[in-house]
Design an enzyme around this catalytic site. Structure first.
Site, PDB file in Angstrom:
ATOM      1  N   TYR A 107       0.958  -1.058   0.199  1.00 38.07           N
ATOM      2  CA  TYR A 107       0.002  -0.017  -0.204  1.00 38.07           C
ATOM      3  C   TYR A 107       0.733   1.229  -0.040  1.00 38.07           C
ATOM      4  O   TYR A 107       2.026   1.140   0.423  1.00 38.07           O
ATOM      5  CB  TYR A 107      -0.834  -0.088   1.297  1.00 38.07           C
ATOM      6  CG  TYR A 107      -0.341   0.451   2.479  1.00 38.07           C
ATOM      7  CD1 TYR A 107       0.590  -0.455   2.924  1.00 38.07           C
ATOM      8  CD2 TYR A 107      -0.448   1.589   3.203  1.00 38.07           C
ATOM      9  CE1 TYR A 107       1.323  -0.115   4.239  1.00 38.07           C
ATOM     10  CE2 TYR A 107       0.111   2.018   4.476  1.00 38.07           C
ATOM     11  CZ  TYR A 107       1.155   1.024   4.854  1.00 38.07           C
ATOM     12  OH  TYR A 107       1.565   1.308   6.079  1.00 38.07           O
TER      13      TYR A 107
ATOM     14  N   LYS B 196       6.548  -1.760   1.885  1.00 42.36           N
ATOM     15  CA  LYS B 196       5.411  -1.366   2.533  1.00 42.36           C
ATOM     16  C   LYS B 196       4.270  -2.359   2.447  1.00 42.36           C
ATOM     17  O   LYS B 196       3.287  -1.998   1.679  1.00 42.36           O
ATOM     18  CB  LYS B 196       5.090   0.169   2.033  1.00 42.36           C
ATOM     19  CG  LYS B 196       4.324   0.880   2.891  1.00 42.36           C
ATOM     20  CD  LYS B 196       4.324   2.552   2.179  1.00 42.36           C
ATOM     21  CE  LYS B 196       3.371   3.344   3.151  1.00 42.36           C
ATOM     22  NZ  LYS B 196       3.432   3.281   4.802  1.00 42.36           N
TER      23      LYS B 196
ATOM     24  N   GLU C 174      12.531   2.346  14.012  1.00 39.48           N
ATOM     25  CA  GLU C 174      11.611   3.382  13.577  1.00 39.48           C
ATOM     26  C   GLU C 174      10.197   3.014  14.512  1.00 39.48           C
ATOM     27  O   GLU C 174      10.197   2.326  15.199  1.00 39.48           O
ATOM     28  CB  GLU C 174      11.182   3.252  12.021  1.00 39.48           C
ATOM     29  CG  GLU C 174      10.746   2.023  11.658  1.00 39.48           C
ATOM     30  CD  GLU C 174      10.252   1.706  10.025  1.00 39.48           C
ATOM     31  OE1 GLU C 174       9.991   2.726   9.491  1.00 39.48           O
ATOM     32  OE2 GLU C 174      10.076   0.706   9.811  1.00 39.48           O
TER      33      GLU C 174
ATOM     34  N   LEU D  86      11.412   1.403   6.953  1.00 42.58           N
ATOM     35  CA  LEU D  86      10.985   1.835   5.454  1.00 42.58           C
ATOM     36  C   LEU D  86      11.454   3.036   5.356  1.00 42.58           C
ATOM     37  O   LEU D  86      11.565   3.938   5.945  1.00 42.58           O
ATOM     38  CB  LEU D  86       9.140   1.954   6.014  1.00 42.58           C
ATOM     39  CG  LEU D  86       8.549   2.584   4.748  1.00 42.58           C
ATOM     40  CD1 LEU D  86       8.306   1.134   3.918  1.00 42.58           C
ATOM     41  CD2 LEU D  86       7.319   3.314   4.905  1.00 42.58           C
TER      42      LEU D  86
HETATM   43  N1  PDD Z   1       2.933   5.105   7.408  1.00 45.77           N
HETATM   44  N2  PDD Z   1       7.767   4.048   8.809  1.00 45.77           N
HETATM   45  C1  PDD Z   1       6.635   3.082   8.647  1.00 45.77           C
HETATM   46  C2  PDD Z   1       6.394   1.918   9.570  1.00 45.77           C
HETATM   47  C3  PDD Z   1       5.329   3.781   8.248  1.00 45.77           C
HETATM   48  O1  PDD Z   1       4.318   3.029   8.013  1.00 45.77           O
HETATM   49  C4  PDD Z   1       5.508   5.024   7.746  1.00 45.77           C
HETATM   50  C5  PDD Z   1       4.402   5.661   6.947  1.00 45.77           C
HETATM   51  C6  PDD Z   1       6.737   5.478   7.642  1.00 45.77           C
HETATM   52  C7  PDD Z   1       6.940   7.114   7.143  1.00 45.77           C
HETATM   53  O2  PDD Z   1       6.994   6.953   5.593  1.00 45.77           O
HETATM   54  P1  PDD Z   1       6.333   8.323   4.655  1.00 45.77           P
HETATM   55  O3  PDD Z   1       7.171   9.370   5.251  1.00 45.77           O
HETATM   56  O4  PDD Z   1       7.037   7.944   3.493  1.00 45.77           O
HETATM   57  O5  PDD Z   1       4.927   8.400   4.985  1.00 45.77           O
HETATM   58  C8  PDD Z   1       7.822   5.034   8.336  1.00 45.77           C
HETATM   59  C9  PDD Z   1       1.921   5.565   6.662  1.00 45.77           C
HETATM   60  C10 PDD Z   1       1.580   6.806   6.632  1.00 45.77           C
HETATM   61  C11 PDD Z   1       0.583   4.768   7.272  1.00 45.77           C
HETATM   62  O6  PDD Z   1       0.890   3.501   7.432  1.00 45.77           O
HETATM   63  O7  PDD Z   1      -0.432   5.406   7.285  1.00 45.77           O
END
Ligand code: PDD
Length: 310
Positions: A50, A168, A200, A224
């Site tokens: 996703y 992801k 993270e 991620l």
């Molecule tokens: N989550 N690490 C994890 C485990 C994440 O699920 C996310 C983002 C990030 C940050 O990535 P980015 O800056 O590209 O959004 C880091 C999304 C927003 C979610 O699951 O809703």
């Protein structure tokens, strides 16, 4: 023949003024009417990926970086890339979803999920030619600015995820459990610890400021590759703030001058308490807020830029 039983997608965000639209396998329909067969491999195995885009005034933020992360994940999982992974198609889908859901003004998010499709349950891949399931929808987004002004709390939690956290995937059970543990302690995020090192958060990258230097886990299979993280590090460089992409230990958390989350739905979010102990002064730190201001300016500027003529 797939079963007629279906699954419906619900959002917990407040309903938009008009009914929210969904895109499912080439069709547009009210989200409440969007259903998938129970034999979808996303439902059975969590076999899919996703993406979440930030949207400001109908414009997607960092379309290409999110698309290339999506394409990377599909490639690693050997799921055939559907049309929506092409920028032109994604833009068309997003434009219609946003317009017909009444979300072209203000902030929103676009969610896209692709699974390996519908097939009788066997662990191995379904027959070649099984069409991936493609789902997209939009939600109103309210940036958490009041929490940002005060600074947020986090807890630590063991990182029990698999060793491909760079993909992801929709398999988010460890993230769900960690975030729930945080919520039960009145915190907004769980900072995950693997082998004594900070990896993270459950839904955002974690960044520390230690001795005037920005510290965050390097890009490898354990985190991620966050788009917000990448942009924040670029902004730090333009502000001449030293950046070291090297993991810091759980034991270093107490010594951090500042700490923040970086993520699509967090922007830059100061963390001022971890496990009920203050970080630095216990208020949002100056480097964090400079980076937030730089990030917000970049977000607004890129979402208001006039598109180049086709
Ligand atoms: N989550 N690490 C994890 C485990 C994440 O699920 C996310 C983002 C990030 C940050 O990535 P980015 O800056 O590209 O959004 C880091 C999304 C927003 C979610 O699951 O809703």
């Amino acid at each position: 023949m797939p079963s007629a039983a279906t699954i419906t997608f619900h959002s917990n965000s407040p309903p938009a003024a008009s009914a929210v639209l969904a895109y499912l396998n080439g069709q547009y329909l009210p989200r409440s009417a969007a259903t998938i067969p129970v034999e979808d491999r996303g439902f059975i195995f969590g076999d899919g990926v996703y993406e979440v885009w930030r949207v400001v005034n109908g414009r997607l933020f960092e379309t290409d970086r999110h698309l290339s992360r999506l394409a990377f994940g599909l490639g690693e999982l050997r799921i055939a890339a559907p049309d929506i992974v092409r920028r032109q198609v994604l833009d068309e889908v997003a434009e219609r979803l946003l317009a017909e859901s009444g979300l072209t003004v203000g902030e929103a998010t676009l969610y896209v999920e692709i699974t390996r499709g519908v097939a009788p349950r066997t662990h191995q891949f379904p027959p070649a030619g099984t069409a991936p399931t493609v789902f997209a929808t939009v939600n109103r987004f309210v940036p958490p600015n009041d929490v940002r002004a005060r600074g947020a709390s986090a807890i630590t939690a063991p990182d029990v995820r698999w060793l491909r956290c760079d993909i992801k995937t929709i398999q988010l059970l460890p993230n769900v459990m960690a975030k729930q543990a945080a919520a039960e302690r009145g915190a907004i995020e769980a900072i995950m610890i693997r082998d004594g090192m900070v990896t993270e958060g459950s839904h955002a990258n974690v960044v520390g400021v230690l001795n005037g230097e920005i510290r965050t886990h390097p890009l490898d299979n354990l985190i991620l590759p966050g788009i917000t993280r990448a942009i924040v590090l670029e902004i730090a460089q333009t502000l001449s703030i030293p950046v070291r992409e090297e993991a810091f230990a759980e034991g270093d958390i107490a010594r951090l001058d500042e700490c923040f989350l970086a993520g699509t739905t967090s922007d830059v979010m100061p963390i001022v308490r971890v496990n009920d102990r203050p970080i630095g002064s216990g208020t949002p730190g100056p480097i964090t807020m400079r980076l937030f201001n730089g990030f917000r300016a970049h977000l607004d500027a890129s979402c208001s830029a006039v598109p180049a003529p086709a």
